[in-house]
Design an enzyme around this catalytic site. Structure first.
Site, PDB file in Angstrom:
ATOM      1  N   GLY A  31       1.133  62.002   3.084  1.00 21.41           N
ATOM      2  CA  GLY A  31       2.117  63.741   3.169  1.00 21.41           C
ATOM      3  C   GLY A  31       1.059  63.972   3.333  1.00 21.41           C
ATOM      4  N   ASP A  41       7.224  60.683 -10.364  1.00 21.79           N
ATOM      5  CA  ASP A  41       8.008  60.841 -11.507  1.00 21.79           C
ATOM      6  C   ASP A  41       9.304  60.692 -11.253  1.00 21.79           C
ATOM      7  OD1 ASP A  41       7.777  62.572  -9.040  1.00 21.79           O
ATOM      8  OD2 ASP A  41       9.611  63.900  -9.734  1.00 21.79           O
ATOM      9  N   ARG A  66      -6.665  72.249  10.947  1.00 21.79           N
ATOM     10  CA  ARG A  66      -5.630  72.657  10.048  1.00 21.79           C
ATOM     11  C   ARG A  66      -5.555  71.900   9.005  1.00 21.79           C
ATOM     12  NH1 ARG A  66      -0.942  75.785  11.368  1.00 21.79           N
ATOM     13  NH2 ARG A  66      -0.217  76.621  13.350  1.00 21.79           N
ATOM     14  N   MET A 103      10.404  63.936   1.218  1.00 22.05           N
ATOM     15  CA  MET A 103      10.402  65.188   1.834  1.00 22.05           C
ATOM     16  C   MET A 103      10.555  64.760   3.064  1.00 22.05           C
ATOM     17  SD  MET A 103       9.178  67.855  -0.828  1.00 22.05           S
ATOM     18  CE  MET A 103      10.162  69.614   0.153  1.00 22.05           C
ATOM     19  N   GLU A 104      10.552  63.800   3.709  1.00 26.72           N
ATOM     20  CA  GLU A 104      10.219  63.714   5.179  1.00 26.72           C
ATOM     21  C   GLU A 104      10.999  62.165   5.962  1.00 26.72           C
ATOM     22  OE1 GLU A 104       7.627  63.476   2.695  1.00 26.72           O
ATOM     23  OE2 GLU A 104       6.986  65.726   3.112  1.00 26.72           O
ATOM     24  N   ARG A 108       5.617  55.612   7.158  1.00 25.87           N
ATOM     25  CA  ARG A 108       4.643  56.588   6.246  1.00 25.87           C
ATOM     26  C   ARG A 108       5.120  55.811   4.816  1.00 25.87           C
ATOM     27  NH1 ARG A 108       5.665  61.863   3.260  1.00 25.87           N
ATOM     28  NH2 ARG A 108       7.766  61.260   1.132  1.00 25.87           N
ATOM     29  N   GLY A 133       4.068  57.433   0.762  1.00 18.01           N
ATOM     30  CA  GLY A 133       4.734  58.168   0.319  1.00 18.01           C
ATOM     31  C   GLY A 133       5.213  58.663  -1.225  1.00 18.01           C
ATOM     32  N   THR A 134       4.761  59.801  -1.604  1.00 13.83           N
ATOM     33  CA  THR A 134       6.036  59.880  -3.178  1.00 13.83           C
ATOM     34  C   THR A 134       7.362  59.846  -3.564  1.00 13.83           C
ATOM     35  OG1 THR A 134       4.212  62.217  -3.434  1.00 13.83           O
ATOM     36  CG2 THR A 134       3.180  59.547  -4.345  1.00 13.83           C
TER      37      THR A 134
HETATM   38  O1  LIG Z   1       3.541  62.093  -1.676  1.00 11.24           O
HETATM   39  P1  LIG Z   1       3.826  63.016  -0.006  1.00 11.24           P
HETATM   40  O2  LIG Z   1       3.643  61.483   0.766  1.00 11.24           O
HETATM   41  O3  LIG Z   1       3.812  64.202   0.522  1.00 11.24           O
HETATM   42  O4  LIG Z   1       5.602  62.922  -0.582  1.00 11.24           O
HETATM   43  C1  LIG Z   1       6.404  63.959  -1.350  1.00 11.24           C
HETATM   44  O5  LIG Z   1       5.684  64.672  -2.113  1.00 11.24           O
HETATM   45  C2  LIG Z   1       5.681  65.958  -1.819  1.00 11.24           C
HETATM   46  C3  LIG Z   1       5.939  67.090  -2.144  1.00 11.24           C
HETATM   47  O6  LIG Z   1       5.617  67.067  -3.519  1.00 11.24           O
HETATM   48  C4  LIG Z   1       6.451  65.752  -0.237  1.00 11.24           C
HETATM   49  O7  LIG Z   1       5.903  66.158   0.974  1.00 11.24           O
HETATM   50  C5  LIG Z   1       7.293  64.547  -0.685  1.00 11.24           C
HETATM   51  O8  LIG Z   1       7.539  64.193   0.711  1.00 11.24           O
HETATM   52  O1  LIG Z   2       9.635  64.571  -3.251  1.00 15.37           O
HETATM   53  C1  LIG Z   2       9.402  64.842  -4.324  1.00 15.37           C
HETATM   54  C2  LIG Z   2       8.023  63.756  -4.296  1.00 15.37           C
HETATM   55  C3  LIG Z   2       7.784  63.399  -5.230  1.00 15.37           C
HETATM   56  N1  LIG Z   2       8.706  63.864  -6.526  1.00 15.37           N
HETATM   57  C4  LIG Z   2       9.757  64.613  -6.344  1.00 15.37           C
HETATM   58  O2  LIG Z   2      10.446  65.025  -6.974  1.00 15.37           O
HETATM   59  N2  LIG Z   2       9.862  65.589  -5.038  1.00 15.37           N
END
Ligand SMILES: O=P(O)(O)O[C@H]1O[C@H](CO)[C@@H](O)[C@H]1O
Ligand SMILES: O=c1cc[nH]c(=O)[nH]1
Length: 238
Positions: free
Chosen positions: A20, A207, A43, A183-184, A87, A89-90
């Protein structure tokens, strides 16, 4: 060139890692890839192509949330010929069995987003990972000695929930065995399926929503290295 990407055709590898955070893309390019070229700064959604163990790989930020990853994934697949979208991600855990720093392969992705309800006219589509990518990532994790979790995750449109009105926003998902929230992934899996590309989301728990446990920036970087390596090792198997 596409609406959101200044890369030329051929600049982007067939397999791409998608964090992300665009600075995570830069971190990967700086620390894991060789012979790196930056192909996009539009961007500030940085995109790089380089080599990992001799194989050409790209890495690009997607931004946060379904609309943002939807734009980048659509353009990468339909306008640049990308075939494998991974992807990295977190996510946040809402499950007592899923701990901070755990790495998850999102086999399927539930969502509270309306995108697929709209697309499928009220019917329920089940976005899922490509089995080959999932299996390769699982194997790569085992080779690294990582005890990886595989299961269903939640793609949410909401990061900050209104806890006064909905004190346990994730309870129903946890009760049904969903591992964590990000979120993705739903958009990634759905768009890849539509355009016959392969998709996988690899997630690191940053977290814990039930315990309030969080990671420091430094801890996050180290723990993300595990996920990044799994992503890269999966990428070179394609
Ligand atoms: O660490 P990334 O890949 O951005 O993913 C997570 O972190 C973001 C939220 O802090 C959101 O994009 C969520 O999906
Ligand atoms: O979307 C997310 C990503 C990391 N941690 C969260 O709590 N929500």
């Amino acid at each position: 060139m596409s609406a959101h990407n200044e890369a030329k055709m051929g600049d982007i590898a067939e397999t791409i890692l998608l964090p992300g955070d665009p600075l995570r893309a830069k971190y990967i390019a700086d620390n894991f890839l060789e012979d790196v070229v930056c192909y996009n700064k539009v961007r500030n959604m940085l995109g790089f192509t380089g080599t990992y163990k001799g194989k050409r790989i790209s890495v690009q930020g997607t931004g946060m949330g379904v609309p943002s990853i939807g734009i980048y994934t659509h353009e990468l697949i339909t306008q640049y010929g990308v075939k494998n979208v991974i992807r990295i991600g977190t996510c946040g855990s809402f499950n007592h069995d899923v701990k901070v720093f755990d790495v998850i392969l999102a086999m399927t992705s539930c969502t509270d987003s309306a995108i697929n309800r709209n697309l499928f006219r009220g019917m329920d589509y089940a976005p899922c990972a490509d089995f080959g990518l999932l299996s390769d990532a699982h194997q790569s994790a085992k080779e690294q000695g990582v005890n990886i979790k595989v299961g269903s995750t939640l793609t949410s449109d909401i990061f900050y929930h209104d806890l006064d009105n909905n004190p346990e926003p994730f309870k129903i998902w946890a009760d049904y065995g969903v591992l964590a929230v990000e979120m993705e992934a739903t958009a990634l899996y759905t768009i890849a399926a539509r355009h016959k590309a392969k998709a996988l989301a690899i997630l690191t728990v940053s977290d814990h929503i039930l315990t309030g446990e969080e990671t420091t920036a430094e801890e996050r970087q180290t723990s993300l290295n595990t996920m990044i390596t799994i992503g890269l090792e999966t990428a070179i198997k394609q």
